[in-house]
Enzyme design. Structure first.
Site, PDB file in Angstrom:
ATOM      1  N   LYS A   1       0.638  -1.142  -0.054  1.00  0.00           N
ATOM      2  CA  LYS A   1      -0.015   0.096  -0.106  1.00  0.00           C
ATOM      3  C   LYS A   1       0.920   1.243   0.119  1.00  0.00           C
ATOM      4  O   LYS A   1       0.807   2.108  -0.746  1.00  0.00           O
ATOM      5  CB  LYS A   1      -1.012  -0.083   1.203  1.00  0.00           C
TER       6      LYS A   1
ATOM      7  N   GLU B   1      -4.711  -6.940  14.830  1.00  0.00           N
ATOM      8  CA  GLU B   1      -3.973  -5.624  14.182  1.00  0.00           C
ATOM      9  C   GLU B   1      -5.212  -4.590  14.762  1.00  0.00           C
ATOM     10  O   GLU B   1      -5.134  -3.380  14.635  1.00  0.00           O
ATOM     11  CB  GLU B   1      -3.580  -5.540  12.959  1.00  0.00           C
TER      12      GLU B   1
ATOM     13  N   GLU C   1      10.579  -4.649   4.322  1.00  0.00           N
ATOM     14  CA  GLU C   1      10.752  -5.983   4.030  1.00  0.00           C
ATOM     15  C   GLU C   1      10.210  -6.020   2.397  1.00  0.00           C
ATOM     16  O   GLU C   1      11.030  -6.642   1.876  1.00  0.00           O
ATOM     17  CB  GLU C   1       9.623  -6.836   4.955  1.00  0.00           C
TER      18      GLU C   1
ATOM     19  N   GLY D   1      -4.824  -2.312   5.155  1.00  0.00           N
ATOM     20  CA  GLY D   1      -4.090  -3.217   4.607  1.00  0.00           C
ATOM     21  C   GLY D   1      -4.933  -4.674   4.952  1.00  0.00           C
ATOM     22  O   GLY D   1      -4.953  -5.327   4.073  1.00  0.00           O
ATOM     23  N   ARG D   2      -5.328  -4.823   6.135  1.00  0.00           N
ATOM     24  CA  ARG D   2      -5.814  -6.100   6.676  1.00  0.00           C
ATOM     25  C   ARG D   2      -7.395  -6.237   6.110  1.00  0.00           C
ATOM     26  O   ARG D   2      -7.759  -7.248   6.329  1.00  0.00           O
ATOM     27  CB  ARG D   2      -5.868  -6.200   8.049  1.00  0.00           C
TER      28      ARG D   2
ATOM     29  N   HIS E   1      -4.190 -33.539  17.532  1.00  0.00           N
ATOM     30  CA  HIS E   1      -3.054 -34.219  17.939  1.00  0.00           C
ATOM     31  C   HIS E   1      -2.024 -33.407  18.569  1.00  0.00           C
ATOM     32  O   HIS E   1      -0.930 -33.840  18.524  1.00  0.00           O
ATOM     33  CB  HIS E   1      -2.733 -35.284  16.865  1.00  0.00           C
TER      34      HIS E   1
ATOM     35  N   LYS F   1       9.281  -0.531  14.011  1.00  0.00           N
ATOM     36  CA  LYS F   1       9.862  -0.195  12.477  1.00  0.00           C
ATOM     37  C   LYS F   1      10.832   0.761  12.575  1.00  0.00           C
ATOM     38  O   LYS F   1      12.073   0.849  12.206  1.00  0.00           O
ATOM     39  CB  LYS F   1       8.895   0.344  11.629  1.00  0.00           C
TER      40      LYS F   1
HETATM   41  O1  LIG Z   1       1.175  -2.785   2.265  1.00  0.00           O
HETATM   42  P1  LIG Z   1       2.213  -2.069   3.166  1.00  0.00           P
HETATM   43  O2  LIG Z   1       2.049  -0.531   3.050  1.00  0.00           O
HETATM   44  O3  LIG Z   1       3.645  -2.661   2.551  1.00  0.00           O
HETATM   45  O4  LIG Z   1       2.015  -2.567   4.507  1.00  0.00           O
HETATM   46  C1  LIG Z   1       1.944  -3.883   5.102  1.00  0.00           C
HETATM   47  C2  LIG Z   1       1.541  -4.332   6.315  1.00  0.00           C
HETATM   48  O5  LIG Z   1       2.196  -3.399   7.223  1.00  0.00           O
HETATM   49  C3  LIG Z   1       1.200  -2.832   8.127  1.00  0.00           C
HETATM   50  O6  LIG Z   1       1.091  -1.571   8.100  1.00  0.00           O
HETATM   51  C4  LIG Z   1       1.649  -2.944   9.500  1.00  0.00           C
HETATM   52  O7  LIG Z   1       2.114  -4.314   9.863  1.00  0.00           O
HETATM   53  C5  LIG Z   1      -0.094  -3.579   7.959  1.00  0.00           C
HETATM   54  O8  LIG Z   1      -1.371  -2.971   8.268  1.00  0.00           O
HETATM   55  C6  LIG Z   1      -0.048  -3.643   6.647  1.00  0.00           C
HETATM   56  O9  LIG Z   1      -0.828  -4.719   6.194  1.00  0.00           O
END
Ligand SMILES: O=P(O)(O)OC[C@H]1O[C@](O)(CO)[C@@H](O)[C@@H]1O
Length: 540
Positions: free
Chosen positions: A208, A354, A214, A268-269, A385, A505
């Site tokens: 987003k 979240e 990452e 995002g979620r 199990h 972060k």
């Molecule tokens: O889509 P982006 O901006 O890379 O964010 C990834 C994820 O990081 C967060 O902002 C925090 O973990 C989530 O809400 C989101 O889904």
């Protein structure tokens, strides 16, 4: 929203008083008192049958929970969400994911703009691209068809697409295969690329913000992997982006013509049905993606219109409040009896934790009650199990959601019968247990009786669905989205921000800079020692 503090409100206090009447009540007794309890405590909508009769509640309990919901203006708050109001106060945004699945021609305005036409423009863009890949008119730089698609993204830009790819295994397009890279650990990308041919691989960079550490790290490594094999010019044939940040996409060297957009009102979620679902559409095809959206929309309509008493998301949300806040349950298990739903618990974990893992309300006041149950789970019967022992005989109360399907997707019915028999048996065993008298009647020795007794009274919902399909997956996800929303409204929190992920972060960025010797930030003794030891072991 009511101005009264939650715990001081009459509705809350009535529930607290009512809870005291539950000390010696058993589910055995409740089923004896009302032989039709299963019928009285069940509801059905959008193809989901919810049996909630094995919960520690009576009609009075539910009425008190509905009173609580009304005292928190749940219906008005729900209508505000569907009206595109900026209910995500701390970020000044709407939470308008329902618009992502609104059929063409519906009017859904936020900030005075009907967003449905834009939503459908993006869906069309995704569909054109999907068809081009499937029909092999879009090929890699060397002319090879694209067969391998790697979604690089994390959190909400990963969990939904991966969950859906696995869930819709029976609906996959035969010529493409999806892979997912989320973790910044370089092992993830190298594990995925080890078996792939760059010439037939497409990367979707899903972010987003297009700034997530990452994702950007993995995106650059993937770019290197492609350009080392195919040259710089290959980037435009092997990378597309899903983002709200066109500038950052351009800066990465990607053509914004190959960017699939979405909007700041999609959290995002809550984004697996936005362009973040591009990999899903590529994986299962346009028609199946549209069926999934129809499932989401059906549940939206149900949530919006059904009376609270028959409203599935409201029922699930209020039962969660009942256990979390009045029985001290800390966690909730999600137990899908479907191998294909293996990632559903992890998906719901982000959705709930979240969204509702907050300790202040919308006014910034500390909450006086627990919010956000800990969500966890594994598919049945694997869980049976490993951790079911604790659910059956441990000291904690763990409400469970069992999710099962009447029709198997595989050809063979026999294992499906066993699977579903296990689901039904587990809910039965948790609710009714096994008494000492029953054990003695079976001739179990007195010394063994304490160990073999099952107390019962362990609550569970059973969600029974005809078959796992794109449509039913959409209904299930939207069911939990709105249940999480319901809970957030009761607690009076902003379920749509996630400030809690920010500090880690920022500190990671500072520590990276320290590791690289660019800075020397002051740290506490433990952090400095860890950093020094790490650098020493790395030979710095
Ligand atoms: O889509 P982006 O901006 O890379 O964010 C990834 C994820 O990081 C967060 O902002 C925090 O973990 C989530 O809400 C989101 O889904």
């Amino acid at each position: 929203m009511s101005a009264a503090p939650l715990t001081a409100s009459p509705a809350w206090q009535h529930l607290q008083a009512h809870r005291k009447s539950w000390e010696d009540v058993t589910l055995r007794q409740l089923f004896r008192e009302d032989p039709h309890r299963a019928g009285h405590f069940s509801a059905e909508a959008c193809g989901i049958y919810l049996d909630y009769s094995k919960h520690l509640l009576r009609r009075e309990t539910l009425n008190l929970l509905f009173d609580l919901a009304r005292s928190r203006d749940l219906e008005a708050r729900r209508d505000a969400m569907f009206a595109g109001e900026k209910i995500n106060h701390t970020e000044g945004r709407a939470a308008f994911h329902a618009a992502l699945r609104a059929p063409r021609g519906t009017i859904m305005r936020t900030g005075g703009v009907d967003v449905v036409p834009e939503v459908h423009q993006v869906l069309e863009h995704m569909a054109r691209f999907t068809r081009a890949i499937h029909e092999q008119s879009w090929r890699g730089a060397t002319g090879q068809p694209i067969r391998q698609i790697v979604n690089i993204g994390i959190g909400g830009s990963y969990l939904g697409p991966e969950m859906a790819w696995k869930a819709l295994r029976a609906y996959r397009h035969p010529d493409v295969h999806l892979h997912f890279v989320a973790n910044v650990d370089g092992a993830t990308l190298s594990d995925v690329t080890a078996h792939l041919d760059p010439a037939e691989t497409l990367f979707i960079i899903s972010s987003k913000t297009f700034t997530t550490l990452e994702t950007m790290t993995n995106a650059h490594a993937a770019r290197h992997w492609i350009t080392s094999a195919l040259g710089e010019d290959a980037v435009s044939r092997h990378f597309v982006a899903v983002s709200t940040n066109a500038e950052a996409v351009k800066a990465f060297g990607m053509d914004t013509e190959h960017m699939f957009g979405f909007w700041d009102w999609v959290g995002g979620r809550y984004s697996m049905d936005s362009a973040i679902g591009l990999s899903t559409m590529l994986g299962v095809g346009v028609q199946h993606f549209q069926e999934m959206l129809a499932g989401f929309h059906a549940m939206d309509t149900h949530f919006r219109n059904a009376p609270l008493e028959q409203n599935l998301p409201v029922l699930l949300g209020l039962m969660s409040i009942w256990y979390n806040n009045f029985w001290g349950a800390q966690t909730q298990a999600i137990l899908p009896y479907a191998y294909d739903l293996a990632r559903f618990p992890a998906y719901l974990q982000q959705l709930q934790m979240e969204s509702n893992g907050k300790s202040v309300d919308e006014a910034g006041q500390l909450l006086s009650v627990d919010s956000g149950p800990i969500i966890w789970g594994e598919p049945g019967t694997d869980g049976q199990h490993s951790f079911y022992q604790l659910i059956h005989q441990g000291t904690r109360l763990i409400p469970c959601d069992f999710i099962g399907f009447c029709h198997p997707l595989s050809a063979s019915a026999e294992p499906h019968e066993l699977l579903m028999a296990n689901l039904i048996a587990q809910a039965e065993a948790l609710a009714f247990g096994k008494t000492a008298e029953e054990l003695r009647a079976e001739g179990i020795s007195e010394a063994q009786v304490p160990f073999r007794t099952f107390a019962g009274n362990r609550p569970s919902s059973v969600l029974l669905v005809d078959a796992l399909s794109p449509y039913s997956l959409g209904t299930l996800v939207a069911l939990y989205e709105h249940s999480v929303f319901t809970q957030g409204i009761i607690w009076g929190i902003d379920s749509f921000d996630q400030w809690g992920v920010e500090l880690g972060k920022v500190l990671a960025q500072r520590i990276v800079s320290d590791m690289q010797g660019k800075t020397q930030h002051p740290h506490d003794g433990s952090t400095s020692t860890l950093l020094e030891r790490y650098l020493r072991r790395r030979g710095h």
